[in-house]
Design an enzyme around this catalytic site. Sequence first.
Site, PDB file in Angstrom:
ATOM      1  N   LYS A 261       0.874  -1.192   0.000  1.00  0.00           N
ATOM      2  CA  LYS A 261       0.000   0.000   0.000  1.00  0.00           C
ATOM      3  C   LYS A 261       0.896   1.222   0.000  1.00  0.00           C
ATOM      4  CE  LYS A 261      -4.438   0.713   0.049  1.00  0.00           C
ATOM      5  NZ  LYS A 261      -5.539  -0.163  -0.371  1.00  0.00           N
TER       6      LYS A 261
ATOM      7  N   ASP B 109      -6.721   4.117  -4.785  1.00  0.00           N
ATOM      8  CA  ASP B 109      -7.439   3.955  -3.523  1.00  0.00           C
ATOM      9  C   ASP B 109      -8.133   5.309  -3.334  1.00  0.00           C
ATOM     10  OD1 ASP B 109      -7.570   1.983  -1.038  1.00  0.00           O
ATOM     11  OD2 ASP B 109      -7.357   3.963  -0.171  1.00  0.00           O
TER      12      ASP B 109
END
Length: 447
Positions: free
Chosen positions: A124, A164
């Site tokens: 991430k 995201d």
Amino acid sequence: MKTEQIMAKLQAKYPTEKEYLQAVREVLESIEDVYNQHPEFEAAKIVERIVEPDRIFTFRVTWVDDNGEIQTNTGYRVQFNNAIGPYKGGLRFHPSVNPSILKFLGFEQTFKNSLTTLPMGGGKGGSDFNPKGKSDAEIMRFCQAFMLELWRNIGPDMDVPAGDIGVGGREIGYLNGMYKKLTREHHGVLTGKGLQFGGSLIRPEATGFGAVYFVQHMLHTHKDNLDIKGKTVAISGFGNVAWGAATKATQLGAKVVAISGPDGCIYNPEGMTQEKLDYMLELRASNNDVVAPFAEKFPDAQFIPGKKAWTVKCDIAMPCAFQNEMSAEDAQMLIDNGTWLCAEVSNMGCQPGAIETFQKAGIMFAPGKAVNAGGVATSGLEMTQNAMHISWTAKEVDEKLHTIMSSIHEACVKYGKQPDGYINYVKGANVAGFMKVAEAMLAQGII
Ligand code: 2IT
């Protein structure tokens, strides 16, 4: 393995990282029983290793705004675990971004990606850059400056970022453009790309569509073999994921009675139309982070300032906004209003107290890492298409997405079904996701 001992050590080492500690605790508590039946895991200290990211890159991102002023943000990439495949996971641009949030997301991503059945590890990244109110040119300059640092540490078989919160198709385009310029390679190093340059059909819809497919499987496990048709659904958020979920739920005959934003909630008793769904995208693209204009445009809808979507009576609740958006009080309010199923779509959208409240009341509840995995799964399908230099039709991708969501549901039931018949999807998802990664780590030695 003793969850409390491991948590005490992590707490002492990372005392300020509350989201990371919350995510680790949830997983450890639910895998403890199964883990302790595997002495080989304990001997290899799998848990002690799996809770730490492989590495974290932190970098300065400096760019020039439209007034000619120099701005500096911080960029990150957390490469969490690549036991089962290249690091894979989104980039988040939001002022709240910090190491705790990206570590929690990278940790969750590791198990989620394992559940998808595809060979992807967990990662991430992102930045504390705030896209709200920024011009298109500012977004482009920021993305270019961000990639100027990130490119050395990613690659199609190493680490494949995607979107995201705050990173959609436009941002992926600018990031990909800069990566291509720097490396002179065009090889699918990001997913969520435009269709003209290697993107996959269905990727923008996939997280929301997959979530609704998962809900359908949950409904079919009900003793009355329920269907989503005719049910009322409350959704929080109005971004890409909320839009995909609202679109698919509506197509399947459900009535989406609420969406929400940071400014309040839209009560939408008549449900969605195509025009309303299209307007959700327009609202999001305006970058203003408000949902109120929806009620000005559609008079049958009503804006309730400062309230969450959970104040609206519904059968099914689908949090699609942000981590920890639903509290125990919200969960209780939903239950009191007659809600009987909650599918968490946002990553860690429910506080531990909310999950406990649902489970104690015997309400069907499934966690984000299972429900929202259709997004990253379709990213995995984009990687495959890129590697094969082909593109699949929407029908082909959607069919694969269906198969994957069905496998994830099956895995949750396998590991989460209790003797009384209640399916503990949290336990099911955590154990199923964990087992594959743990076995892969064991097989590849102490590294
Ligand atoms: O949370 C997630 O799974 C995502 N933001 C999507 C990640 C991806 O690589 O598509």
